[in-house]
Scaffold this motif. Structure first.
Motif, PDB file in Angstrom:
ATOM      1  N   UNK A 259      48.225  39.639 -13.861  1.00 27.34           N
ATOM      2  CA  UNK A 259      48.266  38.320 -14.495  1.00 27.34           C
ATOM      3  C   UNK A 259      48.449  37.278 -13.394  1.00 27.34           C
ATOM      4  N   UNK A 260      47.386  36.547 -13.088  1.00 23.97           N
ATOM      5  CA  UNK A 260      47.422  35.650 -11.927  1.00 23.97           C
ATOM      6  C   UNK A 260      48.250  34.394 -12.169  1.00 23.97           C
ATOM      7  N   UNK A 261      48.495  34.059 -13.414  1.00 28.69           N
ATOM      8  CA  UNK A 261      49.528  33.083 -13.776  1.00 28.69           C
ATOM      9  C   UNK A 261      49.863  33.287 -15.236  1.00 28.69           C
ATOM     10  N   UNK A 262      51.146  33.142 -15.543  1.00 33.85           N
ATOM     11  CA  UNK A 262      51.608  33.399 -16.913  1.00 33.85           C
ATOM     12  C   UNK A 262      52.402  32.201 -17.428  1.00 33.85           C
ATOM     13  N   UNK A 263      51.783  31.444 -18.311  1.00 37.25           N
ATOM     14  CA  UNK A 263      52.510  30.356 -18.971  1.00 37.25           C
ATOM     15  C   UNK A 263      53.347  30.858 -20.138  1.00 37.25           C
ATOM     16  N   UNK A 264      53.102  32.092 -20.549  1.00 35.40           N
ATOM     17  CA  UNK A 264      53.656  32.597 -21.789  1.00 35.40           C
ATOM     18  C   UNK A 264      52.703  32.415 -22.951  1.00 35.40           C
ATOM     19  N   UNK A 265      51.624  31.650 -22.722  1.00 32.93           N
ATOM     20  CA  UNK A 265      50.672  31.396 -23.797  1.00 32.93           C
ATOM     21  C   UNK A 265      51.296  30.509 -24.871  1.00 32.93           C
ATOM     22  N   UNK A 266      50.911  30.728 -26.119  1.00 29.67           N
ATOM     23  CA  UNK A 266      51.452  29.946 -27.237  1.00 29.67           C
ATOM     24  C   UNK A 266      52.977  30.084 -27.297  1.00 29.67           C
ATOM     25  N   UNK A 267      53.497  31.249 -26.961  1.00 24.82           N
ATOM     26  CA  UNK A 267      54.955  31.458 -26.860  1.00 24.82           C
ATOM     27  C   UNK A 267      55.393  30.993 -25.479  1.00 24.82           C
ATOM     28  N   UNK A 268      55.273  29.708 -25.229  1.00 26.43           N
ATOM     29  CA  UNK A 268      55.321  29.182 -23.867  1.00 26.43           C
ATOM     30  C   UNK A 268      56.692  29.363 -23.223  1.00 26.43           C
TER      31      UNK A 268
END
Length: 491
Positions: A259-268
């Motif tokens: 995972x080259x960057x992880x914002x957390x997605x919708x579960x930020x």
């Protein structure tokens, strides 16, 4: 990288480095230091100065300790004492790293190894030198000085050459993993990562590389990787890197989270949890670098590495909590938290490995959970496996390399936490034991390799908050050294 030579006789003596060992010198066994017999015949005045410096500087010989003595208008002009502890390989690694930092402003130093120094001592010293001198900067501004060259005086350079070469390859691949992990995500996306590995593999006989693009992933059914990566403008990839020597009898598949960057997605994620998420591909960097290292060392074991690469971003196309993902091979999972994305991409890669690659052993590395750090602290990875021999061999190899792992349980009564009403599995159960339940989720995709699989949750040790022995602040390259040692035991 820093340059070094193994020599029987030095041709210059600017700074002379003398390793010292722990020794119980007092009646009450207070730790002290002793200068062992050296490969160099030291002048009487030099030995006398060392004998005076040890108590004056309160040297104990502890691994990584250092003391400096200047000698004006004399040769050598500087004496540098470096502690090696009991003289095991770990002590020599710490000594090498300390030397790289203590002599950073020197152009050249000469290390007089003890007369009884082994090839393992040389391996530890070289690894420590090359890893302790590592620096990562995108600009030259503020760049710290670094030691340029080291002569290592040993009784028989030819006898130590193999150990030095192994240490050099191991350190070079660890530094590659550190570079990949330290690189900001403004540069590092799935395509960029694949290109870096392709460049590193080019020209190496016995290596093959395939990178699957988003259309291929969709056509072949990599639903977990597509779900996580579709929210980003930089589409997902699956990197498959193979080393296949002609004499290999064992086939190992390594899987690494990419995972080259992880914002957390919708579960930020909150800011504090997001700012270092460029390191969320450290597992992928480690397994790719280890495979390149196996090829460089010519290890007689077949290795196939899979790195599922994606950015977990927030957008109108991002996957949501409550979505059902169909993974490679057909198993489905209900997304309970889009910030538990790593297991979704790993599940695809593991299922593919089981169905298509038929390995003898399967090992995955992932910066998977914060629960790992809660349970084991910042320096130790959690290891999960139902195979005692595999788990023991990995723990031993990682430990010998200076990369600690602790075996954790896979409780049968926790499996019920994975139950979903609308899919085969919950992706991230909420009952606690986050590292354990993540491992149990991955186990569901191992098929008939269940008893030949191991999972390493290595989020915490993938990053160092400061310099310590061979570790430098930032990415550690955790796993490269241990995997290479483990692969070297297989035939």
């Amino acid at each position: 990288m820093l340059a070094f030579r193994l020599v029987a006789e030095p041709d210059r003596l600017d700074t002379l480095v003398l390793p010292i060992r722990l020794d119980a010198v007092d009646r009450d066994d207070t730790p002290g230091a002793v200068l062992p017999a050296s490969t160099l015949a030291l002048p009487d005045e030099v030995r006398a100065e060392v004998d005076a410096l040890i108590p004056a500087a309160r040297c104990t010989g502890r691994a990584g300790e250092s003391a400096t003595h200047l000698r004006l208008a004399q040769a050598p002009g500087r004496l540098l004492l470096i502690g090696v502890g009991d003289g095991d390989e770990a002590g020599w690694r710490a000594a090498g790293a300390t030397l790289a930092r203590s002599a950073a402003e020197q152009e050249h130093v000469t290390v007089a190894m003890p007369a009884d120094a082994t090839a393992e001592a040389v391996r530890g010293l070289v690894e420590g030198l090359l890893l302790g001198s590592y620096r990562f900067r995108l600009t030259e501004a503020g760049k710290r000085p670094a030691l340029a060259a080291v002569d290592i005086v040993v009784a028989d350079p030819a006898a130590c050459a193999g150990a030095a070469e192994t240490a050099t390859v191991t350190a070079r691949m660890t530094r590659l993993a550190r570079d990949l992990t330290n690189t900001p995500s403004s540069t590092k996306n799935p395509q960029w990562f694949a290109e870096q590995i392709e460049a590193a593999a080019t020209g190496q006989p016995g290596l093959h590389l395939r990178v699957r693009e988003p259309d291929e992933l969709a056509a072949e059914g990599f639903g977990g990787l597509l779900a996580v990566g579709t929210g980003s403008a930089s589409g997902p990839r699956l990197l498959e890197l193979g080393w296949q020597p002609p004499d290999a009898r064992t086939h190992v598949v390594l899987v690494g989270k990419g995972i080259t960057f992880d914002t957390g997605g919708v579960s930020i994620k909150p800011l504090a949890g997001m700012k270092l998420m460029r390191k969320d591909m450290a597992g992928g960097a480690a397994v790719a670098a280890a495979t390149l290292g196996a090829a460089a060392l010519g290890l007689p074991v077949r290795v196939t590495t899979l790195v599922p690469l994606a950015e977990n971003m927030v957008s109108g196309r991002a996957f949501r909590p409550g979505d059902v993902v169909r993974h490679y091979g057909g198993l489905t999972s209900e997304t309970t938290n889009s910030d538990a994305e790593g297991r979704l991409v790993l599940a695809d890669a593991i299922a593919y490995a089981v169905a298509e690659l038929a390995p003898d052993l399967l090992v995955d590395l992932a910066t998977l959970t914060g629960a790992n750090a809660v349970a084991l602290g910042p320096r130790t990875a959690a290891l999960y496996s139902e195979n005692d021999d595999l788990a023991g061999a990995l723990v031993a190899a990682l430990g010998a390399a200076g990369e600690k792992a602790w075996r954790m349980p896979l409780p049968a009564d926790y499996v019920e936490y994975l139950g979903s009403e609308i899919a085969d599995l919950y992706s991230a159960p909420t009952q606690g034991a986050g590292s354990v339940t993540a491992a149990l989720f991955l186990r569901e995709f191992t098929g008939d390799l269940r008893e030949r699989w191991a999972h390493l949750d290595m989020s915490a040790p993938s990053w160092a908050g400061g310099d310590d022995a061979e570790l430098t602040k930032g990415a550690t390259g955790w796993g490269v050294r241990g995997l290479l040692r483990w692969l070297a035991t297989l035939d």
